[in-house]
Design a protein around this motif. Structure first.
Motif, PDB file in Angstrom:
ATOM      1  N   LYS A 192     -27.085 -20.753 -38.195  1.00  0.00           N
ATOM      2  CA  LYS A 192     -25.739 -20.582 -37.650  1.00  0.00           C
ATOM      3  C   LYS A 192     -24.718 -20.896 -38.738  1.00  0.00           C
ATOM      4  N   ARG A 194     -20.420 -20.717 -39.889  1.00  0.00           N
ATOM      5  CA  ARG A 194     -19.025 -20.597 -39.472  1.00  0.00           C
ATOM      6  C   ARG A 194     -18.257 -19.942 -40.608  1.00  0.00           C
ATOM      7  N   ASN A 197     -12.727 -17.445 -41.152  1.00  0.00           N
ATOM      8  CA  ASN A 197     -11.733 -17.283 -40.093  1.00  0.00           C
ATOM      9  C   ASN A 197     -12.107 -18.006 -38.802  1.00  0.00           C
ATOM     10  N   GLU A 199     -15.066 -17.724 -37.176  1.00  0.00           N
ATOM     11  CA  GLU A 199     -16.093 -17.076 -36.382  1.00  0.00           C
ATOM     12  C   GLU A 199     -17.466 -17.683 -36.649  1.00  0.00           C
ATOM     13  N   ILE A 200     -18.352 -17.557 -35.658  1.00  0.00           N
ATOM     14  CA  ILE A 200     -19.714 -18.073 -35.755  1.00  0.00           C
ATOM     15  C   ILE A 200     -20.659 -16.898 -35.998  1.00  0.00           C
ATOM     16  N   TRP A 201     -21.468 -17.003 -37.049  1.00  0.00           N
ATOM     17  CA  TRP A 201     -22.465 -15.989 -37.369  1.00  0.00           C
ATOM     18  C   TRP A 201     -23.850 -16.543 -37.072  1.00  0.00           C
TER      19      TRP A 201
END
Length: 360
Positions: A192, A194, A197, A199-201
């Motif tokens: 995981k 961040r 901007n 957002e979580i990937w």
């Protein structure tokens, strides 16, 4: 009415009570003899299976407890280092905790599988079951399952090796190719991140082909200073060294700088400018903050020293260069001379004398 002779029971068909008792006695005697002859083997087999199971359970419990104590010791060591001065620069407790727990979970699972699997095979061997067909069937089934779930197996194995090799951890800034950002959580199947901007990937470990870790080791802060070619290079070096010394003595820059600020020299020389390269080794992830602070302080120091930077205002007392008066004068045109061929070509054609005129 007399019964036919064929329907009358024969004397030979009548059961003999003595013979039945004798057969039952012989059956019981044979069963008792069989039990008496084989009870020792059965007891040995039962005790052997029980001993295998007890040893497997005890060994599994011992291995799991040892791994748990090892993980707790690693976590306590990370917490102790984090509580020391500059401990946060050397170790990340959350990263160490997640990494140790993931490694411990994998090791516990592998140990349980090996111990219980070996014990099961030993029990089947003790019962006299042929293990050849069973192992062959298990191998074929394993290949089929692995082929069907190859993506899952790839993600799992990639996650295991990433954790064991400590390629990245919680808090690291990485570039994974498909996504980049700060590592929030490291799992055996998914990582995981961040993004910048917020957002979580969620990135599958099997999809990560390359990893650029920006938080390991050290980073480099580089600043390019463009000045006039007429400026004195020794004076520029002296002013930058003074800025570097003052920066290295102030907090928090004294912790973020891991090496002296160096003037590497001229990076580029042009007709209207020259570029001086300044570099410094910094804490991982702090190079951008150090670069901004260096630019700020170098600009202020150059202004105080009267060193002109390209694009800045001229220093007080500098004379402006004389403007060429002919620069605002346009080039002479051929149309300005009425006798020139160009002017004659653009003049209207005069009417001929005596030519007939067309009227309505």
């Amino acid at each position: 009415m007399p019964w036919p002779a064929a329907l009358l029971p024969l004397a030979a068909d009548t059961p003999d009570p003595a013979a039945s008792v004798k057969e039952a006695h012989e059956s019981v005697t044979n069963a008792a003899s069989f039990i008496e002859e084989n009870w020792a083997g059965w007891l040995y087999l039962g005790l052997k299976i029980l001993l295998i199971l007890v040893i497997a359970a005890a060994l599994r419990s011992l291995v799991r407890k040892s791994l748990t104590k090892l993980i707790l010791r690693m976590n306590r060591g990370a917490e102790a280092v984090e509580g020391m001065a500059l401990g946060g620069l050397l170790v990340n407790a959350e990263r160490r905790r997640q990494r140790s727990e993931a490694i411990g979970s994998v090791l516990r699972s592998v140990a349980s599988f090996l111990i219980l699997g070996t014990a099961g095979l030993m029990v089947l061997g003790a019962l006299g079951i042929n293990l050849g067909p069973l192992l062959a069937s298990a191998g074929v089934a394993g290949v089929a399952i692995g082929f069907g779930a190859r993506n899952l197996v790839t993600d799992f194995l990639s996650g295991v090796f990433m954790i064991l090799e400590d390629q990245y951890g919680v808090g690291d800034k990485i570039d994974a190719g498909v996504a980049s950002g700060e590592v929030v959580e490291v799992g055996l199947r998914v990582t995981k991140l961040r993004g910048d901007n917020g957002e979580i990937w969620y990135v599958r470990n099997g999809e990560i082909k390359r990893i650029g870790n920006l938080s390991q080791g050290w980073a480099t802060a580089g600043v390019d200073v463009q000045v006039k070619p007429s400026e004195s290079l020794p004076r520029i070096r002296e002013v930058v060294k003074h800025v570097a010394e003052s920066l290295a003595k102030e907090s928090p820059w004294d912790e973020r700088l891991w090496g002296p600020v160096e003037v590497l020299g001229l990076d580029e020389v042009l007709l209207a400018s020259m570029t001086v390269k300044v570099s410094a080794k910094t804490m991982p992830g702090q190079q951008f903050a150090v670069e901004r602070e260096l630019r700020w302080r170098i600009k202020e120091a150059f202004d105080e020293a009267g060193i002109r930077i390209i694009g800045g205002l001229p220093a007080a007392g500098d004379e402006e260069e004389a403007v060429d008066p002919s620069a605002a004068v346009a080039a002479p045109s051929a149309l300005a001379n009425p006798a020139s061929p160009q002017s004659l070509a653009t003049a209207p054609i005069p009417p001929s004398v005596g030519a007939p005129r067309i009227t309505k």
